[in-house]
Enzyme design. Structure first.
Site, PDB file in Angstrom:
ATOM      1  N   GLU A 163       0.796  -1.237   0.000  1.00 42.13           N
ATOM      2  CA  GLU A 163       0.000   0.000   0.000  1.00 42.13           C
ATOM      3  C   GLU A 163       0.828   1.287   0.000  1.00 42.13           C
ATOM      4  O   GLU A 163       0.761   2.097   0.939  1.00 42.13           O
ATOM      5  CB  GLU A 163      -0.962  -0.004   1.175  1.00 42.13           C
ATOM      6  CG  GLU A 163      -1.911  -1.156   1.131  1.00 42.13           C
ATOM      7  CD  GLU A 163      -3.080  -0.999   2.067  1.00 42.13           C
ATOM      8  OE1 GLU A 163      -3.125  -0.031   2.837  1.00 42.13           O
ATOM      9  OE2 GLU A 163      -3.966  -1.858   2.030  1.00 42.13           O
ATOM     10  N   GLU A 356      -5.367  -8.770   0.688  1.00 46.05           N
ATOM     11  CA  GLU A 356      -6.064  -8.520   1.957  1.00 46.05           C
ATOM     12  C   GLU A 356      -7.563  -8.356   1.708  1.00 46.05           C
ATOM     13  O   GLU A 356      -7.941  -7.664   0.771  1.00 46.05           O
ATOM     14  CB  GLU A 356      -5.572  -7.237   2.645  1.00 46.05           C
ATOM     15  CG  GLU A 356      -4.164  -7.314   3.167  1.00 46.05           C
ATOM     16  CD  GLU A 356      -3.717  -6.011   3.808  1.00 46.05           C
ATOM     17  OE1 GLU A 356      -4.571  -5.213   4.222  1.00 46.05           O
ATOM     18  OE2 GLU A 356      -2.502  -5.774   3.851  1.00 46.05           O
TER      19      GLU A 356
HETATM   20  C1  GCO Z   1      -4.004  -1.832   5.297  1.00 43.29           C
HETATM   21  C2  GCO Z   1      -2.887  -2.565   5.848  1.00 43.29           C
HETATM   22  C3  GCO Z   1      -3.209  -3.495   6.999  1.00 43.29           C
HETATM   23  C4  GCO Z   1      -4.403  -3.087   7.856  1.00 43.29           C
HETATM   24  C5  GCO Z   1      -5.675  -3.702   7.314  1.00 43.29           C
HETATM   25  C6  GCO Z   1      -6.888  -3.234   8.112  1.00 43.29           C
HETATM   26  O1  GCO Z   1      -4.528  -2.266   4.278  1.00 43.29           O
HETATM   27  O2  GCO Z   1      -4.310  -0.777   5.845  1.00 43.29           O
HETATM   28  O3  GCO Z   1      -2.290  -3.350   4.826  1.00 43.29           O
HETATM   29  O4  GCO Z   1      -2.016  -3.470   7.724  1.00 43.29           O
HETATM   30  O5  GCO Z   1      -4.228  -3.550   9.168  1.00 43.29           O
HETATM   31  O6  GCO Z   1      -5.886  -3.304   6.009  1.00 43.29           O
HETATM   32  O7  GCO Z   1      -7.012  -1.861   7.993  1.00 43.29           O
END
Ligand code: GCO
Length: 449
Positions: A163, A356
Site C-alpha cells: 500500500e 487482503e
Molecule cells: C491496510 C494494511 C493493513 C491493515 C488492514 C486493516 O490495508 O491498511 O495493509 O495493515 O491492518 O488493512 O485496515
C-alpha cells in the site's frame, strides 16, 4: 463457489502488527516504534512493543496456520530487524527469525509469500530523509538483495511494497500514521519517484538472486468505485472514477500508483494537476520501474457506490439508511470486489491476488468460551462470491489472503479493532480460533478436493 483447484487460499499479517520484540536480539527502531511511543498518536497510546508476541510464539502460531489448512501465508519482514540502522551492519539474529519462520511454514506445507515493506521503516534512515533521500532506492535495494540471498532458496513469492498510497498519504500528508511529517505536494511527488525506483531496484535484486521468483506489489484499492445498478452508464461512470483522481485524492488513488509501478510513469492527469512540480522520470528509470511483474496484489475491503439521483445526477457513496457496516464503520460493499478486480484486470491484464480482505468486529469471548463472529463469516462469504463471479467473467485471480490471521495492532486504532479469525487475548496472549476460522478452514478443505 468454483475456484480452480490450485487457487492459493491464504491469510496475512504484517511484522509491526504482530511480532512485538521491538528491540529484541538487536532489532533497530522503526518509525512506528518511535511514532507509537510518542503517546497521543494511537488509541490509548497502544504500541507494537509486544503486539501478539509472535516473535516468541512463532511456532505455536504456525501450528495454528497448519490447523487452518491454508496453502500460503503472507507476512512482512521488519527491515530494521534485519538492518538495525537500515543499512550496513546486518543483524544475523533478526535474519534467523525469518529463516526459522520460513522453515516452520514449509514443515506444514505452507508457501511463504513475503512482503518486503509493510510500513516499519528504519528510523535511522528516516532521520536521513527517508524516502526523500535520493539514496533511498539503493538502501531498499540492499535490503531486498539481503533478503533474497538469505531466503530465496525457500521463498519464491515476493511483494515489494504494501500500500504505497497509504503509507505516503497517512504518513506524510494526513499524518495519522508514522512518521507523521507533513510534506507539500512537490516533496510527496519526489518521494513517490524514489519509492517507484526502490520498487524497480528490489524487483531487479529479487530476479537476480531468486531465479524462479514471482514478484508483485500489494496496493490498496483505495478508491474502488462500484455501480449500484449494473447498467452500462453506471459501470462506465464507476470505471472512469476508478481510473482517475482529483487533486485531493491523487496520492490515495490506485490509478496513480498502478500507472507509476506498472508503467513507470506518472498518471496522465499528473501533468494537469502538478505541471512543473512533477519530477522527471527518465526513459531508463521508466524501464527499471516497470519491469514486468508476475502478479499484482490488491487489498480490498470496501468501495464507493455510484448511483443516480432522481434528477439523473451522479451520487457517490450514497447507501440506504442502515446499510451494513464493519466494526470500524466501513460499509460492507461486496460488489466493490467484483468491479475492482475486473477493472484492474481489464486495464493491466496482470493476474490478481487478493492480498487482503476481511473485516474488523467487536469480537468477545462468549460464556461458552468460543468467539462467535457470524457477521465476519457473512462478510467473507459475500466478498468471495463476488470474487468468484469475477473469475467466472474472465478475471485471472490466482489467490486470496484473508486479513487477518490473528487480531493485531491496527495502526492508529491500536488493539481496539479486531480483524483476526483468531482472537488474541492481549492480557495473556492466548489464541482462540473464532467461528470464522473454522468456516474458512472448511471452505478451503472443500475447495481443494
Ligand atoms: C491496510 C494494511 C493493513 C491493515 C488492514 C486493516 O490495508 O491498511 O495493509 O495493515 O491492518 O488493512 O485496515
Amino acid at each position: 463457489m468454483n475456484f480452480k483447484k490450485d487457487f492459493v487460499w491464504g491469510t496475512a499479517t504484517s511484522s509491526y502488527q504482530i511480532e512485538g520484540g521491538a528491540q529484541e536480539d538487536g532489532k533497530g527502531l522503526s518509525i512506528w516504534d518511535v511514532f507509537a511511543r510518542e503517546g497521543g498518536r494511537t488509541f490509548e497510546g497502544h504500541t507494537g512493543e509486544v503486539a501478539c508476541d509472535h516473535y516468541h510464539r512463532m511456532k505455536e502460531d504456525v501450528a495454528l496456520l497448519g490447523e487452518l489448512g491454508v496453502k500460503a501465508y503472507r507476512f512482512s519482514i521488519s527491515w530494521p530487524r534485519i538492518f538495525p540502522k537500515g543499512f550496513g551492519s546486518l543483524n544475523e539474529k533478526g535474519l534467523k527469525f525469518y529463516s526459522d519462520l520460513v522453515d516452520e511454514l514449509l514443515k506444514y506445507g505452507i508457501t511463504p509469500y513475503v512482503t518486503l515493506y509493510h510500513w516499519d521503516y528504519p528510523n535511522d534512515l528516516e532521520m536521513q530523509g527517508g524516502w526523500l533521500n535520493p539514496a533511498s532506492p539503493e538502501w531498499f535495494a540492499s535490503y531486498a538483495e539481503t533478503v533474497a540471498k538469505a531466503l530465496g532458496d525457500r521463498v519464491k513469492h515476493f511483494f515489494t511494497f504494501n500500500e504505497p498510497q497509504i503509507f505516503t498519504w497517512l504518513g506524510y500528508d494526513k499524518c495519522t500514521h508514522a512518521p507523521g511529517i507533513k510534506y507539500p505536494a512537490e516533496r510527496l511527488l519526489l518521494m513517490c519517484r524514489h519509492i517507484a525506483l526502490a520498487h524497480g531496484r528490489a524487483v531487479q535484486e529479487i530476479r537476480e538472486w531468486v531465479t524462479d521468483s514471482r514478484v508483485g506489489y500489494a496496493p490498496t484499492c483505495g478508491n474502488a468505485y462500484w455501480p449500484v445498478d449494473e447498467t452500462d452508464e453506471l459501470i462506465n461512470a464507476a470505471r472512469r472514477l476508478q481510473n482517475s483522481f482529483g487533486i485531493e485524492d491523487w496520492i490515495h488513488s490506485s490509478a496513480f500508483w498502478n500507472e507509476l509501478f506498472l508503467k513507470g510513469t506518472f498518471h496522465e492527469q499528473s501533468k494537469e494537476l502538478f505541471g512543473p512540480l512533477l519530477p522527471v522520470i527518465t526513459e531508463e528509470e521508466q524501464k527499471l520501474i516497470s519491469q514486468p511483474l508476475d502478479f499484482c496484489g490488491m487489498n480490498l475491503y470496501q468501495g464507493t457506490s455510484v448511483s443516480f439521483d432522481s434528477q439523473g445526477k451522479l451520487l457517490l457513496g450514497k447507501l440506504p439508511v442502515g446499510h451494513g457496516k464493519t466494526g470500524m464503520g466501513w460499509p460492507i460493499t461486496p460488489k466493490a470486489m467484483y468491479w475492482a478486480v475486473r477493472n484492474f484486470y481489464e486495464t493491466y491484464r496482470l493476474p490478481v491476488i487478493i492480498t487482503e480482505n476481511g473485516m474488523s468486529a467487536l469480537d468477545v469471548v462468549s460464556l461458552d468460551g468460543g468467539v462467535h463472529d457470524p457477521g465476519r463469516i457473512d462478510y467473507l462469504h459475500r466478498y468471495l462470491k463476488e470474487l468468484e463471479r469475477a473469475i467466472i467473467d474472465g478475471v485471472d485471480v490466482t489467490g486470496y489472503f484473508l486479513w487477518s490471521f490473528m487480531d493485531n495492532f491496527e495502526w492508529e486504532k491500536g488493539y481496539d479493532d479486531r480483524f483476526g479469525i483468531v482472537f488474541v487475548d492481549y492480557k495473556n496472549q492466548t489464541r482462540i480460533p473464532k467461528d470464522s476460522f473454522y468456516w474458512y478452514r472448511d471452505l478451503i478443505k472443500e475447495k481443494i478436493q
